[in-house]
Design a protein around this motif. Sequence first.
Motif, PDB file in Angstrom:
ATOM      1  N   ARG A   1     -12.913   2.706  -4.373  1.00 37.49           N
ATOM      2  CA  ARG A   1     -13.121   1.827  -3.221  1.00 37.49           C
ATOM      3  C   ARG A   1     -11.972   2.110  -2.251  1.00 37.49           C
ATOM      4  NH1 ARG A   1     -13.397  -4.479  -4.024  1.00 37.49           N
ATOM      5  NH2 ARG A   1     -13.631  -3.592  -6.074  1.00 37.49           N
ATOM      6  N   VAL A   2     -12.320   2.484  -1.019  1.00 34.05           N
ATOM      7  CA  VAL A   2     -11.337   2.939  -0.026  1.00 34.05           C
ATOM      8  C   VAL A   2     -10.966   1.799   0.920  1.00 34.05           C
ATOM      9  CG1 VAL A   2     -10.922   4.594   1.833  1.00 34.05           C
ATOM     10  CG2 VAL A   2     -12.270   5.278  -0.179  1.00 34.05           C
ATOM     11  N   VAL A   3      -9.658   1.615   1.086  1.00 31.11           N
ATOM     12  CA  VAL A   3      -9.121   0.608   1.996  1.00 31.11           C
ATOM     13  C   VAL A   3      -8.334   1.339   3.080  1.00 31.11           C
ATOM     14  CG1 VAL A   3      -7.633  -1.429   2.211  1.00 31.11           C
ATOM     15  CG2 VAL A   3      -8.901  -1.017   0.081  1.00 31.11           C
ATOM     16  N   LEU A   4      -8.515   0.902   4.325  1.00 29.79           N
ATOM     17  CA  LEU A   4      -7.738   1.463   5.432  1.00 29.79           C
ATOM     18  C   LEU A   4      -6.938   0.350   6.078  1.00 29.79           C
ATOM     19  CD1 LEU A   4      -8.413   4.215   7.835  1.00 29.79           C
ATOM     20  CD2 LEU A   4      -7.806   2.051   8.862  1.00 29.79           C
ATOM     21  N   ALA A   5      -5.645   0.594   6.246  1.00 29.52           N
ATOM     22  CA  ALA A   5      -4.743  -0.301   6.970  1.00 29.52           C
ATOM     23  C   ALA A   5      -4.135   0.517   8.104  1.00 29.52           C
ATOM     24  CB  ALA A   5      -3.650  -0.819   6.035  1.00 29.52           C
TER      25      ALA A   5
ATOM     26  N   ALA B   1      -3.134  -4.910   0.963  1.00 30.01           N
ATOM     27  CA  ALA B   1      -4.249  -3.999   1.255  1.00 30.01           C
ATOM     28  C   ALA B   1      -4.590  -3.174   0.020  1.00 30.01           C
ATOM     29  CB  ALA B   1      -3.891  -3.090   2.432  1.00 30.01           C
ATOM     30  N   ARG B   2      -3.590  -2.668  -0.655  1.00 31.60           N
ATOM     31  CA  ARG B   2      -3.804  -1.829  -1.839  1.00 31.60           C
ATOM     32  C   ARG B   2      -4.515  -2.600  -2.946  1.00 31.60           C
ATOM     33  NH1 ARG B   2      -5.090   0.932  -5.398  1.00 31.60           N
ATOM     34  NH2 ARG B   2      -4.062   2.764  -6.230  1.00 31.60           N
TER      35      ARG B   2
ATOM     36  N   LEU C   1      -7.949   3.160  -3.350  1.00 29.71           N
ATOM     37  CA  LEU C   1      -7.298   4.188  -2.539  1.00 29.71           C
ATOM     38  C   LEU C   1      -6.902   3.561  -1.214  1.00 29.71           C
ATOM     39  CD1 LEU C   1      -6.934   7.460  -2.493  1.00 29.71           C
ATOM     40  CD2 LEU C   1      -8.747   7.299  -0.787  1.00 29.71           C
ATOM     41  N   LEU C   2      -5.604   3.580  -0.897  1.00 25.50           N
ATOM     42  CA  LEU C   2      -5.133   3.018   0.371  1.00 25.50           C
ATOM     43  C   LEU C   2      -4.752   4.134   1.330  1.00 25.50           C
ATOM     44  CD1 LEU C   2      -4.376   0.710   2.252  1.00 25.50           C
ATOM     45  CD2 LEU C   2      -2.119   0.661   1.138  1.00 25.50           C
ATOM     46  N   VAL C   3      -5.450   4.152   2.453  1.00 28.13           N
ATOM     47  CA  VAL C   3      -5.163   5.064   3.560  1.00 28.13           C
ATOM     48  C   VAL C   3      -4.493   4.247   4.654  1.00 28.13           C
ATOM     49  CG1 VAL C   3      -6.177   6.540   5.342  1.00 28.13           C
ATOM     50  CG2 VAL C   3      -7.170   6.498   3.032  1.00 28.13           C
ATOM     51  N   VAL C   4      -3.390   4.756   5.197  1.00 34.72           N
ATOM     52  CA  VAL C   4      -2.699   4.054   6.274  1.00 34.72           C
ATOM     53  C   VAL C   4      -2.700   4.929   7.522  1.00 34.72           C
ATOM     54  CG1 VAL C   4      -0.549   2.970   7.033  1.00 34.72           C
ATOM     55  CG2 VAL C   4      -1.229   2.839   4.621  1.00 34.72           C
ATOM     56  N   GLY C   5      -3.236   4.372   8.584  1.00 38.94           N
ATOM     57  CA  GLY C   5      -3.204   5.029   9.887  1.00 38.94           C
ATOM     58  C   GLY C   5      -1.992   4.538  10.660  1.00 38.94           C
ATOM     59  N   ILE C   6      -1.219   5.482  11.174  1.00 36.17           N
ATOM     60  CA  ILE C   6      -0.013   5.148  11.934  1.00 36.17           C
ATOM     61  C   ILE C   6      -0.216   5.573  13.382  1.00 36.17           C
ATOM     62  CG2 ILE C   6       2.431   5.727  12.233  1.00 36.17           C
ATOM     63  CD1 ILE C   6       2.706   5.750   9.272  1.00 36.17           C
ATOM     64  N   ASN C   7       0.059   4.648  14.306  1.00 37.83           N
ATOM     65  CA  ASN C   7      -0.070   4.953  15.724  1.00 37.83           C
ATOM     66  C   ASN C   7       0.900   6.067  16.118  1.00 37.83           C
ATOM     67  OD1 ASN C   7      -0.529   1.835  15.395  1.00 37.83           O
ATOM     68  ND2 ASN C   7      -1.646   2.415  17.234  1.00 37.83           N
ATOM     69  N   SER C   8       0.420   6.997  16.932  1.00 33.79           N
ATOM     70  CA  SER C   8       1.274   8.076  17.432  1.00 33.79           C
ATOM     71  C   SER C   8       2.378   7.497  18.319  1.00 33.79           C
ATOM     72  CB  SER C   8       0.436   9.068  18.251  1.00 33.79           C
ATOM     73  OG  SER C   8       0.015   8.444  19.465  1.00 33.79           O
ATOM     74  N   ASP C   9       3.416   8.289  18.551  1.00 32.17           N
ATOM     75  CA  ASP C   9       4.516   7.853  19.414  1.00 32.17           C
ATOM     76  C   ASP C   9       4.004   7.428  20.786  1.00 32.17           C
ATOM     77  OD1 ASP C   9       6.321   8.391  17.391  1.00 32.17           O
ATOM     78  OD2 ASP C   9       7.077  10.248  18.289  1.00 32.17           O
ATOM     79  N   GLU C  10       3.101   8.206  21.345  1.00 29.55           N
ATOM     80  CA  GLU C  10       2.554   7.905  22.673  1.00 29.55           C
ATOM     81  C   GLU C  10       1.862   6.541  22.682  1.00 29.55           C
ATOM     82  OE1 GLU C  10      -0.790   9.696  25.746  1.00 29.55           O
ATOM     83  OE2 GLU C  10      -0.075  10.950  24.094  1.00 29.55           O
TER      84      GLU C  10
ATOM     85  N   ALA D   1       2.393   1.650  -2.892  1.00 26.86           N
ATOM     86  CA  ALA D   1       1.029   1.168  -2.643  1.00 26.86           C
ATOM     87  C   ALA D   1       0.163   2.174  -1.880  1.00 26.86           C
ATOM     88  CB  ALA D   1       1.081  -0.138  -1.843  1.00 26.86           C
ATOM     89  N   VAL D   2       0.794   3.134  -1.221  1.00 24.58           N
ATOM     90  CA  VAL D   2       0.093   4.000  -0.264  1.00 24.58           C
ATOM     91  C   VAL D   2      -0.313   5.325  -0.902  1.00 24.58           C
ATOM     92  CG1 VAL D   2       0.324   5.205   1.946  1.00 24.58           C
ATOM     93  CG2 VAL D   2       1.320   2.925   1.657  1.00 24.58           C
ATOM     94  N   ASP D   3      -1.586   5.691  -0.716  1.00 24.47           N
ATOM     95  CA  ASP D   3      -2.076   6.975  -1.223  1.00 24.47           C
ATOM     96  C   ASP D   3      -2.000   8.067  -0.162  1.00 24.47           C
ATOM     97  OD1 ASP D   3      -3.024   6.289  -3.979  1.00 24.47           O
ATOM     98  OD2 ASP D   3      -4.130   4.802  -2.818  1.00 24.47           O
TER      99      ASP D   3
END
Length: 167
Positions: A27-31, A49-50, A55-64, A91-93
Amino acid sequence: MNDPTNRILDRNRLIARVAIARKGGARVVLANGCFDILHVGHIRYLEGARALGDLLVVGINSDEQVRALKGEGRPLVPERERAELVAALRAVDFVTIFPEPTVEALLRSVRPDIHAKGTDYTEETVPERDVVRSLGGRVAIVGDPKHHSTSEMLKALTGAHEQHNEG
């Protein structure tokens, strides 16, 4: 996999790794977030979230995008270093950096079962809720009450610095 940089993936590699995990029944979780200065609120959010999936996927905002969201002078920590710090957390995959102004394109690519957001939202105020639902997923609110924020930490540090210089 001990080197956290091995868990920082571009979008295509991330999609492939998520597909493999999903075939195995994960089961995939995105934060997502800026994660400019890592603090306990971030840890509690990601741990929460985990706990919702395998499976924890974390999206990180770009510098811009952090600059656009938070203003000049931000981020304090470059995107690659922010990604490495988050990837080093237990916690992060997987971590990916997204350049778009919102997380919608990443959601459409990853198609998480659950999109986890922090307690500064409710399930009805999450901007991406309709996208998540259209993909067959659900939104979940996790973490502790938002008593921690990088912006507030910076204000406190700036105030302490100004008081120190006046004294």
